[in-house]
Design an enzyme around this catalytic site. Structure first.
Site, PDB file in Angstrom:
ATOM      1  N   HIS A 180      10.632   6.732   7.978  1.00  0.00           N
ATOM      2  CA  HIS A 180      11.170   6.762   6.619  1.00  0.00           C
ATOM      3  C   HIS A 180      12.679   6.948   6.699  1.00  0.00           C
ATOM      4  O   HIS A 180      13.176   7.629   7.601  1.00  0.00           O
ATOM      5  CB  HIS A 180      10.523   7.905   5.829  1.00  0.00           C
ATOM      6  N   ASN A 199      10.005   4.590   2.891  1.00  0.00           N
ATOM      7  CA  ASN A 199       9.850   3.709   4.050  1.00  0.00           C
ATOM      8  C   ASN A 199      11.120   2.925   4.350  1.00  0.00           C
ATOM      9  O   ASN A 199      11.826   2.467   3.453  1.00  0.00           O
ATOM     10  CB  ASN A 199       8.735   2.691   3.768  1.00  0.00           C
ATOM     11  N   CYS A 234      10.260   8.861  -1.561  1.00  0.00           N
ATOM     12  CA  CYS A 234       9.752   9.951  -0.735  1.00  0.00           C
ATOM     13  C   CYS A 234       9.243  11.041  -1.658  1.00  0.00           C
ATOM     14  O   CYS A 234      10.017  11.638  -2.400  1.00  0.00           O
ATOM     15  CB  CYS A 234      10.845  10.502   0.178  1.00  0.00           C
ATOM     16  N   HIS A 278       6.474   4.431  12.419  1.00  0.00           N
ATOM     17  CA  HIS A 278       6.487   4.347  10.952  1.00  0.00           C
ATOM     18  C   HIS A 278       7.556   5.331  10.463  1.00  0.00           C
ATOM     19  O   HIS A 278       7.278   6.511  10.252  1.00  0.00           O
ATOM     20  CB  HIS A 278       5.093   4.723  10.455  1.00  0.00           C
ATOM     21  N   ARG A 334       0.841  -1.211   0.000  1.00  0.00           N
ATOM     22  CA  ARG A 334       0.000   0.000   0.000  1.00  0.00           C
ATOM     23  C   ARG A 334       0.879   1.265   0.000  1.00  0.00           C
ATOM     24  O   ARG A 334       1.049   1.919  -1.010  1.00  0.00           O
ATOM     25  CB  ARG A 334      -0.949  -0.009   1.208  1.00  0.00           C
ATOM     26  N   ASP A 335       1.461   1.546   1.132  1.00  0.00           N
ATOM     27  CA  ASP A 335       2.258   2.773   1.253  1.00  0.00           C
ATOM     28  C   ASP A 335       3.428   2.754   0.265  1.00  0.00           C
ATOM     29  O   ASP A 335       3.817   3.789  -0.286  1.00  0.00           O
ATOM     30  CB  ASP A 335       2.763   2.874   2.696  1.00  0.00           C
TER      31      ASP A 335
HETATM   32 MG    MG Z   1       5.349   5.530   4.770  1.00  0.00          MG
END
Ligand code: MG
Length: 302
Positions: free
Chosen positions: A208, A248, A239, A206, A14-15
């Site tokens: 990055h 991520n 990003c 979470h 997803r992300d």
């Molecule tokens: Mg993320």
């Protein structure tokens, strides 16, 4: 204080995919989710129910869910932006959703066209309806250590958003450093601000890796007792606020660090590495995991 075991929430399908330029066909997305579950991940974010024209890379998530075994002991949360998204997610058989709010007012306006409090109001309705139907709700907060538009974000602001997400019934609140700018001391200050008010068991991080700080920040979170870490296989997802930079933190890198610390996580690193390489080949992008690159077999070397 460091937890004996950690739950890794894999956000690559997803992300990760939503920030990739290439769109994968649905069967490839199903295969990615399945192969991550087969590598031992118990929580794999499977997609999103945002408007398909906004994020075509992760549209057709109902088709992805229909290709998954929902009874195999793996959670497949999906991102839901509003009531319409919730209706679609429920029709597709989703059993867990994720909602999201920003800790930066400007980011909230630019990202979802409403103020933080308007977004909280909207998501409260979504969460209530979901919880009434037995659906678990996870909450994301973005920009917890900095905003791409305004810079600094205060830990107190993050706390107030976290409390709102807790009040609406989110079982877990994931603190997202959307631009990857946080460093360990800032991370510690943030967590120390939140933990007296929200049980550490309900927090996730979470991070990055945009500025190479993700593992250091994760270590600080573990030392504070946080035991849920979001990550993305092969570091999928660039990003959007730093062109060409990584997004991520890579799941392989998190797994390697946890192994070295003797922390249980249930993921098979060798299988994960193969998944990471395969998906990067399909997406025609480089592997962004240091561990994956370090484990490259001889025939990969030139
Ligand atoms: Mg993320």
């Amino acid at each position: 204080m460091i937890p004996e075991s950690v739950k890794i929430v894999e956000v690559g399908p997803r992300d990760g995919l939503q920030n990739e330029s290439r769109t994968l066909p649905v069967p490839e997305r199903i295969r990615l989710v399945q192969s991550l579950a087969e590598a031992g991940l118990k929580q794999v974010e499977a997609g999103s129910f945002v408007r398909p024209d906004l994020l075509p890379q992760i549209s057709d998530t109902s088709q992805v869910l229909s290709g998954l075994d929902m009874d195999a002991g793996v959670g497949y949360p999906v991102l839901v932006p509003n009531m319409r998204g919730l209706d679609n997610a429920l029709s597709a058989g989703a059993r867990e959703i994720a909602v999201f709010a920003a800790a930066s007012e400007t980011f909230s306006q630019k990202n979802i066209n409403c103020s933080i409090s308007e977004s909280i109001q909207r998501f409260s309705e979504v969460a209530k309806t979901a919880i009434d139907q037995g659906i678990k709700v996870r909450g994301y907060i973005s920009c917890v250590l900095g905003c791409p538009y305004t810079g600094t974000v205060s830990p107190e602001k993050v706390l107030s958003v976290a409390r709102s997400l807790e009040d609406m019934g989110c079982y877990e609140i994931s603190l997202g450093d959307t631009i990857g700018i946080g460093t360990p001391v800032a991370t510690r200050v943030l967590i120390d601000t939140i933990v007296p008010h929200i049980p550490v068991e309900r927090l996730a991080v979470h991070f990055h890796d945009t500025y190479g700080q993700a593992l250091a920040n994760i270590l600080v979170a573990l030392q504070a007792g946080i035991s849920v870490v979001d990550s993305s296989v092969a570091g999928l997802g660039g990003c959007p606020y730093a062109h060409g930079a990584s997004g991520n933190v890579a799941t392989e890198d998190v797994v390697f660090m946890l192994d070295g610390m003797g922390i249980h996580h249930g993921v098979d690193l060798s299988r994960l590495i193969i998944v990471g390489r395969s998906i990067c080949t399909l997406l025609d992008r480089p592997v962004m995991s240091r561990v994956n690159l370090a484990r490259a077999p001889i025939d990969f070397e030139v």
